[in-house]
Scaffold this motif. Structure first.
Motif, mmCIF file in Angstrom:
data_model
loop_
_atom_site.group_PDB
_atom_site.id
_atom_site.type_symbol
_atom_site.label_atom_id
_atom_site.label_comp_id
_atom_site.label_asym_id
_atom_site.label_seq_id
_atom_site.Cartn_x
_atom_site.Cartn_y
_atom_site.Cartn_z
ATOM 1 N N MET A 1 19.524 8.024 20.176
ATOM 2 C CA MET A 1 20.239 9.122 19.684
ATOM 3 C C MET A 1 20.963 9.665 21.010
ATOM 4 O O MET A 1 22.215 9.957 20.831
ATOM 5 C CB MET A 1 19.590 10.275 18.783
ATOM 6 N N PHE B 1 25.190 9.801 21.743
ATOM 7 C CA PHE B 1 25.840 11.107 21.889
ATOM 8 C C PHE B 1 26.227 11.157 23.340
ATOM 9 O O PHE B 1 27.437 11.783 23.700
ATOM 10 C CB PHE B 1 25.056 12.187 21.885
ATOM 11 N N TYR B 2 25.836 10.708 24.290
ATOM 12 C CA TYR B 2 26.461 10.672 25.716
ATOM 13 C C TYR B 2 26.866 9.729 26.246
ATOM 14 O O TYR B 2 27.854 9.780 27.351
ATOM 15 C CB TYR B 2 25.110 10.815 26.781
ATOM 16 N N LEU C 1 29.673 8.097 21.830
ATOM 17 C CA LEU C 1 30.741 9.363 21.103
ATOM 18 C C LEU C 1 31.735 9.881 21.907
ATOM 19 O O LEU C 1 32.650 9.874 21.335
ATOM 20 C CB LEU C 1 29.807 10.424 20.689
ATOM 21 N N GLU D 1 26.085 2.484 26.707
ATOM 22 C CA GLU D 1 24.986 3.055 25.886
ATOM 23 C C GLU D 1 23.833 1.951 26.078
ATOM 24 O O GLU D 1 22.640 2.398 26.369
ATOM 25 C CB GLU D 1 25.520 2.896 24.442
#
Length: 267
Positions: free
Chosen positions: A183, A187-188, A191, A172
């Motif tokens: 965000m 998500f990439y 998560l 991240e």
């Protein structure tokens, strides 16, 4: 030839004093529990106990197999399955939403407040939630579904938050350095690392909710549990035996499906 002592593995660490004290404390609690409770162990192995147990079990045979009653049991089984599946789905969605602040992504204050909410939600058992919600929602599966969702959301929210906290922060951070939004980076990068563990937790809680949904009917929340309470209260043991068999088959079916799905995800 000289041995390189630096390459030899270090000896395993010894137990610390705090660990030993904790173990002795747990052992003392177990011994105190057996010493203070009035458990009459000899009563389990008397001839009267064996005779009473045998007569009680013989009262369940044979199970009721009338087509009309089997149809009712099938409807109760579908209702119990629907309660557990919908309750787990709602809990998973709420757990994901609460896991974000509980994992510390919105500051320490939001983390502490959300974890207190999760602790309060999961500290109340499903039966207590159902008893409370029956007053507001009335008898039936709706109160049982909400009870499962409220309790399980506290459990899954805490587990999801721990899974997010245990992910590696480097992916991240790399995306954020290269200009990605917070965000998108979540998500990439974050998560996907936690998704397998979160899915495993969700499936495991679904298995537990099947058993809980079968019991919630005892307080009037619908499903097989309500049928079991009804027939046992009227001492209709043959019908109760059929309901119990349906419970066992439902739990075994969901356990097998969940196990197969977890294995497929691991592959």
């Amino acid at each position: 030839m000289k041995l390189d002592h630096r390459a030899m593995p270090a000896p395993p660490p010894l137990l610390r004093a705090s660990t030993l004290l904790l173990l002795f404390g747990l052992l003392a609690l177990v011994v105190a529990s057996f010493a203070t409770l009035p458990l009459q162990w000899r009563a389990f192995f008397t001839l009267d106990a064996v005779r009473t147990t045998s007569d009680f079990l013989q009262g369940f045979a044979p199970p009721e197999m009338a087509p009309n009653f089997l149809r009712k049991v099938g409807n109760g089984t579908a209702e119990t399955l629907a309660m557990s599946a919908l309750g787990t789905l709602l809990a998973a969605l709420a757990g994901i939403a609460l896991a974000l602040p509980a994992s510390g992504r919105f500051g320490a204050a939001a983390r502490a407040a959300t974890r207190m909410l999760l602790n309060a939600s999961r500290s109340i058992p499903e039966l207590v939630w159902a008893s409370i919600l029956l007053v507001a929602a009335g008898l039936g599966p709706f109160a049982g579904t909400l009870a499962l969702a409220l309790h399980t959301s506290g459990v899954l929210g805490r587990l999801f938050a721990d899974a997010l906290e245990n992910t590696s922060p480097q992916p991240e951070a790399v995306l954020r350095i290269n200009g990605s939004s917070a965000m998108a980076a979540f998500f990439y990068a974050t998560l996907p690392q936690a998704i397998p563990q979160m899915m495993s937790y969700t499936l495991y809680r679904w298995e537990n909710n099947i058993r809980a949904a079968a019991i919630l009917g005892v307080v009037g929340a619908g499903g097989l549990g309500q049928m079991l309470k009804y027939h046992l209260s009227l001492f209709q043991m043959h019908q109760a035996a059929t309901v119990i068999i349906a419970m066992l088959l439902l739990v075994a079916m969901v356990d097998a499906f969940s196990f197969a799905l977890r294995r497929a995800m691991m592959r």
